[in-house]
Design an enzyme around this catalytic site. Structure first.
Site, PDB file in Angstrom:
ATOM      1  N   ASP A  20       4.622  -4.998  -0.292  1.00  0.00           N
ATOM      2  CA  ASP A  20       3.882  -5.929  -1.127  1.00  0.00           C
ATOM      3  C   ASP A  20       2.567  -6.259  -0.416  1.00  0.00           C
ATOM      4  O   ASP A  20       2.407  -6.006   0.786  1.00  0.00           O
ATOM      5  CB  ASP A  20       4.737  -7.190  -1.319  1.00  0.00           C
ATOM      6  CG  ASP A  20       3.985  -8.312  -2.012  1.00  0.00           C
ATOM      7  OD1 ASP A  20       3.424  -8.069  -3.095  1.00  0.00           O
ATOM      8  OD2 ASP A  20       3.945  -9.430  -1.462  1.00  0.00           O
ATOM      9  N   ASP A  22      -0.047  -9.493  -1.417  1.00  0.00           N
ATOM     10  CA  ASP A  22      -0.348 -10.919  -1.276  1.00  0.00           C
ATOM     11  C   ASP A  22       0.794 -11.676  -0.601  1.00  0.00           C
ATOM     12  O   ASP A  22       1.935 -11.653  -1.072  1.00  0.00           O
ATOM     13  CB  ASP A  22      -0.635 -11.544  -2.645  1.00  0.00           C
ATOM     14  CG  ASP A  22      -1.970 -11.089  -3.214  1.00  0.00           C
ATOM     15  OD1 ASP A  22      -2.676 -10.342  -2.521  1.00  0.00           O
ATOM     16  OD2 ASP A  22      -2.291 -11.474  -4.359  1.00  0.00           O
ATOM     17  N   ASP A 227       7.549 -10.977   0.086  1.00  0.00           N
ATOM     18  CA  ASP A 227       7.700 -12.417   0.370  1.00  0.00           C
ATOM     19  C   ASP A 227       8.151 -13.235  -0.827  1.00  0.00           C
ATOM     20  O   ASP A 227       8.561 -14.382  -0.663  1.00  0.00           O
ATOM     21  CB  ASP A 227       6.378 -12.991   0.881  1.00  0.00           C
ATOM     22  CG  ASP A 227       5.346 -13.133  -0.238  1.00  0.00           C
ATOM     23  OD1 ASP A 227       5.042 -12.126  -0.911  1.00  0.00           O
ATOM     24  OD2 ASP A 227       4.844 -14.251  -0.460  1.00  0.00           O
TER      25      ASP A 227
END
Length: 284
Positions: A20, A22, A227
């Site tokens: 991922d 961001d 996250d």
């Protein structure tokens, strides 16, 4: 393009890293990836692909991938499509996997289809939300902190629609159920609720794994790093899941119990520390 950055099914590296962006490889607030630079170089030297798997658009990734010197396949808009910038990789999988176009494999729905459905439901049920299609560039800048050019790139979506949900949780559940009848789903990201087709980040990881299996090669171990809630499918599908700690929300819950790492550090610092540990164990 450097020879060391080209990967095909023939290579069968020991690991494939799927990450991922961001809040994971990129700092949630500054979008910096500085702490990760030495590890990215190490991956490239070791011939280990770094596949970006993000809610971002292909347009947004263009500049970032150039900065990272990344030529590996990448996944956009929460698993909606896989792009293949390296033709060697495409040729190596043509006989064992379905490619929708010359350099892209589409797993999701078109944005036009998504907008038609959600705008109809908003009109019928009086749902309160603001999508990217409702916003000016200045509004996207205000919500994201992106520059003007970055915000414009974020708005060039092909397979998804990010929403600022301004209604109740009950209404969100109702909205989710209604669009599910049309083959659409919701993903809750760090900033937005994303409406996408019947796809997710995990299905893309599994698609790559099956490419290796069908080609008769032993599949590499997949390391996934994320996250947020919209990373859960990818993390669950991975052989090694790294939950990168966020300063903005609690770590997501996984069905997967074994081979799960939760970083102590936030964002790219946690990303770099976890991958260094995994590479030390794998390459020595």
């Amino acid at each position: 393009m450097s020879t060391e950055s080209q990967h095909t099914l023939e290579d069968s590296p020991p690991l494939i890293v799927m990450s991922d962006l961001d809040g994971t490889l990129l700092d949630h607030d500054t979008y910096s990836f500085t702490p990760a630079v030495p590890v990215i170089s190490r991956l490239r030297t070791a011939g280990i692909p770094l596949m970006l798997n993000t809610s971002k658009t292909a347009a947004e990734l263009r500049t970032l991938r150039e900065t990272l010197n990344n030529t590996d396949p990448y996944v956009v808009e929460n698993g909606s499509a896989i792009y293949f910038p390296d033709t060697a990789f495409i040729k190596s999988i043509e006989s064992s996997a379905q490619i929708s176009g010359k350099d892209v494999h589409i797993l999701g729905a078109s944005r036009a289809e998504i907008l038609s459905i959600i705008q109809k439901k908003r009109s019928e049920e009086n749902f309160l939300f603001t999508g990217f299609s409702d916003m000016e560039v200045s509004e996207v800048i205000a919500y994201t902190g992106l520059s003007e050019s970055e915000a414009a790139q974020a708005m060039t979506r092909e397979f998804s629609e990010p929403l600022i949900w301004q209604d109740s949780a009950h209404q969100l559940r109702k909205f989710e159920a209604l669009i599910a009848n049309h083959g659409l789903r919701l993903l809750r990201g760090g900033r937005f609720v994303h409406v996408i087709g019947a796809c997710d980040k995990g299905k893309c990881l599994q698609w790559f794994r099956e490419c290796y299996t069908r080609s008769g090669k032993s599949a590499p171990r997949f390391v996934a790093l994320g996250d947020s809630q919209n990373d859960v499918a990818m993390l669950n599908a991975a052989d090694i899941a790294v939950i990168v700690r966020s300063s903005h929300h609690e770590p997501p819950d996984l069905e997967k119990q074994s081979s799960v790492i939760i970083t102590e550090e936030f964002g790219p610092q946690g990303w770099a520390h976890a991958l260094t540990q995994i590479l030390d164990e794998t390459l020595t």
